[in-house]
Every structure is written in structure tokens, then in C-alpha cells.
Design an enzyme around this catalytic site. Sequence first.
Site, short mmCIF file in Angstrom:
data_model
loop_
_atom_site.label_atom_id
_atom_site.label_comp_id
_atom_site.label_asym_id
_atom_site.label_seq_id
_atom_site.Cartn_x
_atom_site.Cartn_y
_atom_site.Cartn_z
N GLY A 1 32.16 -3.09 43.39
CA GLY A 1 31.61 -1.86 42.84
C GLY A 1 32.19 -0.64 43.55
O GLY A 1 33.35 -0.62 43.96
N SER A 2 31.37 0.37 43.73
CA SER A 2 31.85 1.65 44.25
C SER A 2 32.23 1.63 45.73
O SER A 2 32.82 2.59 46.23
CB SER A 2 30.79 2.73 44.01
OG SER A 2 30.62 2.96 42.62
N THR A 3 31.89 0.55 46.45
CA THR A 3 32.33 0.46 47.84
C THR A 3 33.86 0.36 47.93
O THR A 3 34.44 0.57 48.99
CB THR A 3 31.70 -0.75 48.56
OG1 THR A 3 32.10 -1.96 47.90
CG2 THR A 3 30.18 -0.66 48.57
N PHE A 4 34.50 0.04 46.80
CA PHE A 4 35.96 -0.10 46.75
C PHE A 4 36.66 1.24 46.53
O PHE A 4 37.89 1.32 46.60
CB PHE A 4 36.32 -1.07 45.62
CG PHE A 4 37.74 -1.54 45.59
CD1 PHE A 4 38.25 -2.40 46.55
CD2 PHE A 4 38.59 -1.11 44.56
CE1 PHE A 4 39.56 -2.83 46.50
CE2 PHE A 4 39.90 -1.55 44.49
CZ PHE A 4 40.40 -2.41 45.48
#
Length: 643
Positions: A337-340
Site C-alpha cells: 500500500g502507501s508505505t511503498f
Amino acid sequence: MSRNRSIEDDFTRRMIIAAGAGGVVWAGLVARLFQLQVLEREKYQAAAEDNHIKLALAPPQRGRILDRFGKPLASHRRAGRVSIVPEQTRDPAGTLAQVAALIDLSDERIERLAGEITAGRRRNAGFVPIIVANELTYEDFARMNVHAAEIPGVQVEMALTRSYPRGRDFAHVLGYVARASQDDLERLSVGMEADEAKRLEKLFRHPDMRTGRQGMERFAEEYLRGKPGFRKLVTNAHGRVIEEIPDERFAPVPGKDLYITIDSDLQRAVIERFGEESGAAVMIQVDTGDVLAMVSTPAFDPNDFVNGISGTAYAELRDNPQSPLYPRAHGGVYPPGSTFKMVVATAALESGAVKPTDRVNCNGYYRFGNRTWHCWKKGGHGSMDMHNGIKHSCDVYFYDIARRTGVEAIAAAARKFGFGEAWTLGMTGARGGLVPDPEWKQRAMGEPWYEGETLNFGIGQGQLGVTPLQLSLMTARIAAEGRSLKPHLVGLGPQSGDDGVLDQPLDKDIIDIMRSGMYGVTSEGGGTAYRSGDLGLGGPRMAGKSGTAQVRRISKAERDKGIRKGLNIERELRDHALFVAYAPADNPKYACAVVVEHGESGSGAAAPMARDILRFAIENDSGRKPAYGQTASVTPAGQGEPT
């Protein structure tokens, strides 16, 4: 008269001859006795001893596994045991019936033991004891001790057994030991000569021997195992042991103690913070690469496997919907998800496709071709630059810069951060996840890469799969301003040769932009995890990035009607919650990644958890050096830990 004298003379001669012959015989007997008792005394004494002194194989005591401060994680304890020596019982069925009358043995167990006794005799291992029962209660042990002398071939003793005093806390890191199966023996004897392989098999047939089946126990098998010796036993005419003669010449060599880098108190704090949730968390010391916590929860109790787990108990673990056998921290693959998004932003700046000041307007959706991609914020974020794109986690911003950057550049940046590689660190079950690119798709699916897939890649979705361990490595590299990082899980012991170093160059100026964005997430108004940034320590804050990973596709109809969440949807269809963070934000010491399965919101479920475990690490940082880096003040390996 002369005739009488002649008779007397003849009798005298005969007496002299007889006496002489007798003297010779007696002299011979005396000489023989002298030879046997004096000249050849040692030879026959040794032969006599051979008739009642036996050398029994003595397995080595397995080395312990200790945490970074010397606290035992895998050790030994004493437990009562009953065994049968096949060669010393003429009637196995009768012997087993007598034992079953004293302690509880199922019919299935009795039948299996009878087969083992027969097999032991068949392979000339009749003097190797067959374990009948382990972990005897005090009452059973006392009862068996009283009656053992009446049952030929039965031995009752206190034996050392492998013990995991922390139970489930380290199950997926340490693994467990068990009796060696035929597959284990074949694996352990690879490359051995036939004679050496036979000796190894004989050793592992001993009831006290165990081999590592998973985790560190398997990885460090030879290091932990030690070398076998022998016990000098005095037996009576019936073969029953009546005495053991100490002899240091035959003593086994114990295995070596293995230290791991994890802090067991921190590990426990993380597990308690998860409560009933399932998921994983990994914490790394930024300057050393030491793994300080690696939690997969729920987990199993390795103590259940040491003496064999029942089929019913194993089936319960296998079929548990929360999958306690699954090593989530290093083997669980999730969409990040957005941690990437820091990886995508790094790739965009490295490639020159984007400047940090370039702005993208977000009105809640992004059109490309004949499809529409949506931002998580329905009304949109407005005009976004890179700092605000990270801070607000704007999907539209990242759709745009991912398309401009291209899949190859993003994939290359991902590998710099450690994605796509299985970091075993001495554990079993590690997985590398997947960093997709056009070459992979053509090889795996026989299809070309479509540019729309790059948009999904840009927000950490699609085919991309990562592990919590990889996420923590990414975060540690960012916290370390892009410096090289070599992760460690073994503090003192054999090192894993499969793992490398994260040393591909990263531009410090680019990484500083990532750090600024992550600080904005937790410490600037509008940041997606603004409420969790304060560690409650009167100063230090954490920097981080939230992520919410979809596990299902949301239809247009559902989006128009309202996306189902919480109690309105089955648990297994709820999104995963992720958060990556480091602290203190201005001088990072610790980096962590948290995944809460089906937790729905990264900022709501995972961020508070990351905050709490970072706070615990900082509060309990006493500056102590690891025990393996100094003279270790730990309890020496002895005859077992208290139960």
C-alpha cells in the site's frame, strides 16, 4: 625277607614317582595361577569387566539459544521418563501391558511401541531405549520407580528435555526440535561417507536426541548439537544398570550457545500490544542492523513439538483461521500500500522524471486511457508537491509520478531498499515477495506489461508483494540517510551466507526529502498519522508512513453507494493496516514496520501500535551492550532450567 624288602623298595619308588608327578602337576597349577592372577591379571580383569560394564552412547547436551542480553530462549529442563530396552525384555507385549497398568497408555500408543521395539531388534539396535512416556507427573514417576525393578527392560529416569521458556514469543524465530525422521537423517547426512552417516543415524536413534526442524534450531543444527560420548555402565546378570562409573575420557562435548540480536523484553511488549489482533512487526537498530524484535502473531508453542505433537493438536493449529503456523514477519507477503510511496518518490527523483517541487492537481480521481483510478480521499487533495504528496498520501499524485517515472525505474529502486530478496537471517520460511516488471510478467504470464499496471505499482498495489521484514529494512535505510545496511539476527553463532548487504547507492539529498515527508505524516497538520507522532516522552517524536492495503477489488457500484467497512463486511475482506516508522525523528535509533491483518486503517490501527513499541524501545534503552559483545554475565549451561 629279601622278597619283602624288594616289595617295599618298589612301593617306595612308586611313591617317589607319584610324589614327583604330583609335585610337577602342583607346580604347573601354581605357575598357571601365577600367570593368570599376576602376569595376565589386567587382561582378564578387562575381559571380566567387559562382561558387566557396557559403554552406552551418551548424546551431547544441545547448546542454548539466548537473547541479546543473555536471557534463555531455548534451554533444558528435567522431566520424568519411562523407556524400554528391547534386548532386555523377552515379552514386549507383556512388558507394555505391565507399564500400561501403572500409567495411562492408549491402545494406539501401545501398538506403535510394540512395532518400534520389534524394529529396534531387527536393525540391531536392541540396546537403544524406546521411549514409552515423557513428561511424567510426580505421581506417575513415583509409581513407576517403585515397580520398575519388577519389569525386565524398563528404565525410569529424570531426563533433560528441550524447553522454550518464552513459549510462543519466539516460535517463528527459533523454530523447534523434534525426533529425527528419515527425511531429517537424509538431509543431515548429505555429503557424508557411509560409515559417518551410519554413526549419525545411530546417534539420532537415541531417545534423548533431537534435531532442529525450523528456524534457528534448524539453521544452527551443527553448531548447537555438540559431539556424542559414552556412559560407562555397570550391569547385573540380567542386564539391568546398577551403577554408572564416571569417566571424563568418554564425556560428550556439549553444543555451543547461540546468541540472537532480539531483546526478549521488547519482543514480549510487542506481542502484548497486538493483543488479539493477527499480524507482524519487525524492529531494527538503525546504526547496527540488529533485528531487535520480530513478531508473528498468533503463534504456536514450540514446547508442544519437542516430544511429538498429536495429530489432533497439529490439525487444530493447521486449520486455525488465524494461521498460527504462518511466519508472517519474514514469510508473510502483503501488498505494501502507501508505505511503498517513498520508493516510488525516490525512483522519480533518481530518474529525473520529477522534481520535488513539481505539482499535481488531485480532484479525487485520475483518468488514464479508458479507465479511472481513484484517490482514497473522495473530494481530492488539491495541488500537491512531493512533500505534501507523502504527507497526505495522495494517490493521484503517485499515479502521475509513477506513470512518468516508469516501471523499470521503480522496480530498480525497490531492490535498492531490499524488496524482492528473501532475507533468511538464519530462519526458515523466508520469502522474497515480488517486485514485478515487464520481464517478470512476460516470463510468468506470457503477457506484456500495460502502463495502467504502473499506476497500481505507484501506490503499492497490483502484483507487488513484500514482507514486514523488508518494510523494516526500507525504513531503516531511510532513517540512516541512505547509508549501507547489513541486517543481523545472529549475534554470536554461525552466520547466514545467503543474506547480503543493502549497499546500492542512495542519494542523501533524495532520502532527506523522504524523511521530511515522513515527518510531515506524523508531525504536521493534515498528516495521515498526525495523532500518533508524539511518543509521550516529552520531546522525541516518530516519523512514519501509513498504508492501507486492499485485499479485494472494489466495484464502481460499491464505490458509488459507499465502500463497506468495519462490521458491515466480513473480516477476511477488510483491508490490511500498515505503518512504517523510525524514532527519534531527529536522531533515529530504531526503525520498525507493523502489519495488522484486516485492521482496515494504517493510521488508525497500525500507527498507534508502532508509536507504542517505539516508545517502549526508547524508554527501556539503558545503553547496555549485548552480552555477546562483552564478557557475558549469563547463567552457564547446566543440568536444565527450572520448570
